[in-house]
Design a protein around this motif. Structure first.
Motif, PDB file in Angstrom:
ATOM      1  N   ILE A   1      -7.191  -0.350   6.791  1.00 24.85           N
ATOM      2  CA  ILE A   1      -7.365   1.021   6.296  1.00 24.85           C
ATOM      3  C   ILE A   1      -6.982   2.031   7.375  1.00 24.85           C
ATOM      4  O   ILE A   1      -6.304   3.037   7.102  1.00 24.85           O
ATOM      5  CB  ILE A   1      -8.816   1.236   5.829  1.00 24.85           C
ATOM      6  N   ALA A   2      -7.398   1.776   8.618  1.00 22.52           N
ATOM      7  CA  ALA A   2      -7.073   2.689   9.707  1.00 22.52           C
ATOM      8  C   ALA A   2      -5.567   2.799   9.890  1.00 22.52           C
ATOM      9  O   ALA A   2      -5.025   3.901  10.073  1.00 22.52           O
ATOM     10  CB  ALA A   2      -7.732   2.222  11.006  1.00 22.52           C
ATOM     11  N   ALA A   3      -4.868   1.662   9.829  1.00 25.69           N
ATOM     12  CA  ALA A   3      -3.413   1.696   9.977  1.00 25.69           C
ATOM     13  C   ALA A   3      -2.772   2.504   8.858  1.00 25.69           C
ATOM     14  O   ALA A   3      -1.897   3.359   9.099  1.00 25.69           O
ATOM     15  CB  ALA A   3      -2.862   0.271   9.995  1.00 25.69           C
ATOM     16  N   LEU A   4      -3.212   2.279   7.623  1.00 21.14           N
ATOM     17  CA  LEU A   4      -2.595   2.957   6.478  1.00 21.14           C
ATOM     18  C   LEU A   4      -3.011   4.414   6.362  1.00 21.14           C
ATOM     19  O   LEU A   4      -2.331   5.197   5.695  1.00 21.14           O
ATOM     20  CB  LEU A   4      -2.949   2.207   5.194  1.00 21.14           C
ATOM     21  N   SER A   5      -4.100   4.781   7.012  1.00 22.70           N
ATOM     22  CA  SER A   5      -4.501   6.194   6.968  1.00 22.70           C
ATOM     23  C   SER A   5      -3.416   7.092   7.549  1.00 22.70           C
ATOM     24  O   SER A   5      -3.319   8.268   7.190  1.00 22.70           O
ATOM     25  CB  SER A   5      -5.811   6.393   7.742  1.00 22.70           C
ATOM     26  N   GLN A   6      -2.585   6.535   8.425  1.00 16.70           N
ATOM     27  CA  GLN A   6      -1.558   7.332   9.095  1.00 16.70           C
ATOM     28  C   GLN A   6      -0.188   7.231   8.426  1.00 16.70           C
ATOM     29  O   GLN A   6       0.736   7.943   8.831  1.00 16.70           O
ATOM     30  CB  GLN A   6      -1.451   6.893  10.559  1.00 16.70           C
TER      31      GLN A   6
ATOM     32  N   LEU B   1     -12.779  10.156   8.020  1.00 15.71           N
ATOM     33  CA  LEU B   1     -12.071  11.224   8.729  1.00 15.71           C
ATOM     34  C   LEU B   1     -10.585  10.892   8.859  1.00 15.71           C
ATOM     35  O   LEU B   1      -9.722  11.736   8.583  1.00 15.71           O
ATOM     36  CB  LEU B   1     -12.707  11.429  10.105  1.00 15.71           C
ATOM     37  N   LEU B   2     -10.272   9.659   9.276  1.00 17.91           N
ATOM     38  CA  LEU B   2      -8.875   9.279   9.475  1.00 17.91           C
ATOM     39  C   LEU B   2      -8.079   9.350   8.181  1.00 17.91           C
ATOM     40  O   LEU B   2      -6.883   9.677   8.193  1.00 17.91           O
ATOM     41  CB  LEU B   2      -8.799   7.870  10.055  1.00 17.91           C
TER      42      LEU B   2
ATOM     43  N   ALA C   1       0.834  -1.208   0.000  1.00 15.72           N
ATOM     44  CA  ALA C   1       0.000   0.000   0.000  1.00 15.72           C
ATOM     45  C   ALA C   1       0.861   1.248   0.000  1.00 15.72           C
ATOM     46  O   ALA C   1       0.527   2.246  -0.658  1.00 15.72           O
ATOM     47  CB  ALA C   1      -0.940  -0.017   1.195  1.00 15.72           C
ATOM     48  N   ARG C   2       1.961   1.219   0.719  1.00 17.30           N
ATOM     49  CA  ARG C   2       2.856   2.388   0.714  1.00 17.30           C
ATOM     50  C   ARG C   2       3.530   2.562  -0.646  1.00 17.30           C
ATOM     51  O   ARG C   2       3.751   3.690  -1.100  1.00 17.30           O
ATOM     52  CB  ARG C   2       3.889   2.250   1.848  1.00 17.30           C
ATOM     53  N   ILE C   3       3.858   1.437  -1.312  1.00 16.36           N
ATOM     54  CA  ILE C   3       4.401   1.536  -2.673  1.00 16.36           C
ATOM     55  C   ILE C   3       3.361   2.133  -3.609  1.00 16.36           C
ATOM     56  O   ILE C   3       3.667   3.015  -4.424  1.00 16.36           O
ATOM     57  CB  ILE C   3       4.854   0.141  -3.177  1.00 16.36           C
ATOM     58  N   ALA C   4       2.113   1.679  -3.495  1.00 21.22           N
ATOM     59  CA  ALA C   4       1.040   2.227  -4.329  1.00 21.22           C
ATOM     60  C   ALA C   4       0.909   3.726  -4.122  1.00 21.22           C
ATOM     61  O   ALA C   4       0.706   4.490  -5.076  1.00 21.22           O
ATOM     62  CB  ALA C   4      -0.280   1.525  -4.010  1.00 21.22           C
TER      63      ALA C   4
ATOM     64  N   SER D   1      -0.427   9.152   2.033  1.00 22.04           N
ATOM     65  CA  SER D   1      -0.874  10.536   1.855  1.00 22.04           C
ATOM     66  C   SER D   1      -1.794  10.742   0.672  1.00 22.04           C
ATOM     67  O   SER D   1      -2.654  11.630   0.714  1.00 22.04           O
ATOM     68  CB  SER D   1       0.355  11.456   1.680  1.00 22.04           C
ATOM     69  N   ASN D   2      -1.614   9.973  -0.378  1.00 22.06           N
ATOM     70  CA  ASN D   2      -2.315  10.259  -1.631  1.00 22.06           C
ATOM     71  C   ASN D   2      -3.250   9.147  -2.086  1.00 22.06           C
ATOM     72  O   ASN D   2      -4.334   9.424  -2.605  1.00 22.06           O
ATOM     73  CB  ASN D   2      -1.290  10.530  -2.742  1.00 22.06           C
ATOM     74  N   VAL D   3      -2.825   7.899  -1.952  1.00 21.44           N
ATOM     75  CA  VAL D   3      -3.637   6.788  -2.441  1.00 21.44           C
ATOM     76  C   VAL D   3      -4.943   6.725  -1.656  1.00 21.44           C
ATOM     77  O   VAL D   3      -4.975   6.910  -0.444  1.00 21.44           O
ATOM     78  CB  VAL D   3      -2.863   5.455  -2.332  1.00 21.44           C
TER      79      VAL D   3
END
Length: 375
Positions: free
Chosen positions: A71-76, A107-108, A39-42, A79-81
């Motif tokens: 999703i909650a973990a990756l919300s933090q 929101l997150l 997800a961070r690569i995306a 930035s863009n995806v």
């Protein structure tokens, strides 16, 4: 065309084992960390959306029972995806709780949330939650309008939706995207495709060849305009396995064995859908669909665009054929079976840095932007 990732986090060698014991190829912790890394690569390479799936009680198939937590973990950490679930199994959720969590995630993510909603596929999952398989459609039909009303209006004085009843609901936190985040349905039967159009939500199909893609895209567009005349049609997406490599020889060496194994495991996936040798009422199309896609030899699956595979130029050409058939959102399954994590990461980088920009550039003069949301 927009581009997204379909993440079905798996730790096994074929990723489609439904009922036989399997040995983990990857520890569950490693599979989770790899999903978060992808997800961070995306996010880094400009892919538009990252979708997680929801499945239960089957470590041989998928090991994320709650896409909301991912999703909650990756919300933090992104930035863009955009982030989403494809799909939430609505009969397993109380509609008020589902709406509250959707608001929280929107929101997150600072308004980067996409919502995929469905009735569920696997009989053993429904049984584990005490849901009668025959009731899955009626439960979805009861939950969906209540969730949409809660998200749009911010609450209800009272409600009676199928088995759920209550009063005095005020939804918190406040809305980020209005009237609600973009909504999706996953569907493969004509009935589901027409329902998505009537409900005014975006649609994602899966594993369709060129002819079936064009046919179902036309059904979706026509049904949408009949139900919502004069409004922009929602996005029509399709999910396929994808592997991109510098050379075709490298792609065949690294990925073909795992894709062929997935195709060969189709009989087990079909059992996962039905958990019996009979076809359950309401799921007749699903077994026929799975039997069709998993009876193909690997090369035929590539040639009829059920799998996107090869060099960047080859993948661009295959995706342009998808666009001709009516696809405006491609969902790629990048990590499948026992594919090496680093090979999957390289494939995603090649896709984000070379394939997706080339497809967008080729389509830019001729196509309007895909619809970011449904009604």
């Amino acid at each position: 065309m927009r581009f997204s990732v379909y993440d079905i986090t798996s730790s096994t060698s074929d990723g489609a084992s439904a009922w036989r014991p399997v040995d983990n190829k990857f520890p569950h912790s490693a599979a989770y960390q790899h999903s978060l890394e992808q997800a961070r690569i995306a996010d880094e390479v400009g892919i538009d959306i990252y979708f997680f799936t929801e499945h239960h009680s089957n470590a041989g198939f998928q090991i994320v029972p709650s896409p909301h937590l991912m999703i909650a973990a990756l919300s933090q950490t992104t930035s863009n995806v955009r982030l989403g679930a494809m799909t939430l199994n609505l009969p397993l959720y109380h509609p008020v709780r589902a709406a509250e969590e959707i608001r929280m995630l929107d929101l997150l993510t600072n308004g980067r949330l996409e919502i995929g909603l469905g009735r569920g596929l696997a009989g053993h999952e429904q049984a584990g939650f005490g849901v009668q398989r025959a009731d899955s459609e009626s439960l979805f039909d009861a939950a969906f309008p209540l969730i949409k009303q809660l998200l749009t209006d911010g609450g209800v004085a009272s409600y009676a939706a199928g088995p759920w009843q209550g009063e005095g609901v005020t939804l918190v936190p406040e809305a980020t995207q209005t009237p609600h985040p973009p909504m999706w349905m996953a569907g493969i039967s004509e009935k589901s495709i027409r329902k998505a159009a009537r409900l005014g939500v975006n649609l994602c199909t899966a594993f369709l060849d060129a002819d079936d893609t064009a046919r179902t895209a036309a059904i979706y567009r026509d049904e949408w305009q009949a139900a919502h005349p004069g409004t922009p049609t929602g996005s029509y997406g399709t999910m396929q396995h994808i592997f991109v490599a510098e050379t075709e020889a490298e792609a065949r060496k690294l990925a073909q064995p795992h894709l062929a194994a997935w195709l060969g495991a189709g009989h087990e996936a079909s059992v996962m859908i039905n958990q019996s040798t009979t076809v359950d009422k309401g799921y007749e199309d699903h077994k026929a669909w799975f039997d069709k896609i998993t009876s193909l030899p690997f090369q035929e699956a590539v040639e009829n665009h059920r799998i996107i595979f090869g060099t960047p130029d080859q993948c661009v050409a295959q995706l342009l054929e998808k666009a001709k058939a009516g696809v405006d959102m491609f969902q790629g399954w990048f990590q499948f079976g026992g594919l090496d994590f680093e090979a999957s990461n390289r494939s995603m980088r090649l896709f984000g840095e070379h394939v997706a920009p080339a497809v967008k550039a080729a389509l830019a003069p001729d196509t309007a932007p895909a619809q970011p949301a449904a009604i």
